[in-house]
Structures are given as C-alpha cells and as structure tokens.
Scaffold this active site. Structure first.
Site, short mmCIF file in Angstrom:
data_model
loop_
_atom_site.label_atom_id
_atom_site.label_comp_id
_atom_site.label_asym_id
_atom_site.label_seq_id
_atom_site.Cartn_x
_atom_site.Cartn_y
_atom_site.Cartn_z
N GLU A 108 1.54 -5.34 0.08
CA GLU A 108 1.85 -3.90 0.36
C GLU A 108 0.55 -3.14 1.09
O GLU A 108 0.95 -2.28 1.53
CB GLU A 108 2.01 -3.30 -1.20
CG GLU A 108 2.71 -1.94 -1.09
CD GLU A 108 4.10 -1.69 -0.45
OE1 GLU A 108 4.18 -0.99 0.65
OE2 GLU A 108 5.02 -2.65 -0.53
N GLU A 115 1.40 -0.29 9.08
CA GLU A 115 2.04 1.11 9.42
C GLU A 115 1.28 2.24 9.76
O GLU A 115 1.59 2.90 10.90
CB GLU A 115 2.84 1.48 7.94
CG GLU A 115 4.07 0.78 7.74
CD GLU A 115 4.70 1.13 6.57
OE1 GLU A 115 4.09 2.22 5.78
OE2 GLU A 115 6.06 0.71 6.17
#
Length: 165
Positions: A108, A115
């Site tokens: 994550e 991102e």
C-alpha cells in the site's frame, strides 16, 4: 506553525520560515523535509541514518493519514492480531499473519508512492498513467487476497473447533 497547502483535495504541510522541527533535526535532515538536494549530492555529504528513518516514518504516516485503503488494512490488521491472541495461534501462524500484514502495508505504501509520482509527472489524464496506477493497485490486491487466504488457513480451524468442537 506550518502552513497548509491544498493539493487535489488533500492537505500538505509546508514549513514556514519560523517553523522549527520539534526534534531539532530540521537542518541536518534537509530543512524543508526533502530527502536530498543537488548540493548535498554534489558535496557527497552523508544523509544521517536518523533522518532516513524519520523520512520513512513520515511516508508511512502520510499513507495512513491520506489513504482510505491503508486505514482499512490497519483495522483488519488489528482484528487479525486480536484473533491471533483470542485463538492462541502457534508461532508459525503468527509469523504468517505478521508477514502478511507487513506485505500488505508495504504494498500500500508503494502504491501510494506510485500514485503520487504519477500525479506529479502526469497531471492530465494519460493512458500510461492509468496503467501504472492500476498495476500498483493490482499489486496491493494480490497481497491482500493472499493475506485473506492465509487468514482462512490460520483462523478457520480454531474458529471451527470453537463453534463445532
């Protein structure tokens, strides 16, 4: 106090000139929070290990603060640890649960980093940017799916024995 700048619906702290790091490491760790700059690299100065760990913790904290899925993973991790204690799982099962929690958290964090970088270099929509983000999210999904399988292997037998045994 640090000023806050809105960037795409999330708040980012930016230090003011008067802002002093509470640990007194502002100057040693790059001042503005950036890990390394060209002057540091050119001078071949060493980045203090304590600063490297601080940057790592800042990255984890950022992911927990800003990413909904990281918060979900955190809640599920707490639940898994509580179940481990409740069922008294063995050492090998604890190792599997801890490794799965760490792998999902790490994936994550990598997804968040990908991102962020994609958003930085491609503020407009681009198909390659979408693919990069989708692949990073897919990696998290794979780790999470494997963690669910491990959870089933570890927790279903003692739960079954508790209910039907």
């Amino acid at each position: 106090m640090a000023a806050e700048t809105a960037i795409e619906d999330e708040l980012v702290n930016t230090p003011d000139e008067d802002d002093e790091d509470e640990r007194g490491e502002s100057a040693r760790c790059g001042g503005s929070g950036f890990v390394r700059n060209d002057a540091d690299k050119g001078a071949r100065s060493r980045f203090p290990l304590v600063c490297a760990f601080r940057c790592a913790w800042d990255g984890i904290a950022y992911a927990v603060r800003t990413q909904r899925n990281m918060k979900i993973h955190l809640v599920i991790a707490v639940l898994a640890v509580a179940l481990g204690f409740a069922f008294g799982i063995d050492t090998a099962s604890w190792a599997a649960v801890i490794l799965c929690i760490a792998a999902v958290f790490a994936a994550e964090c990598v997804n968040t980093a990908v991102e962020s970088v994609v958003d930085l270099v491609s503020p407009e929509y681009h198909e390659l940017a979408r693919r990069a983000k989708d692949c990073a999210a897919g990696a998290v999904l794979i780790f999470a799916a494997v963690a669910v399988v491990v959870a089933c292997v570890v927790f279903i037998p003692p739960a079954w024995a508790l209910v039907f045994g």
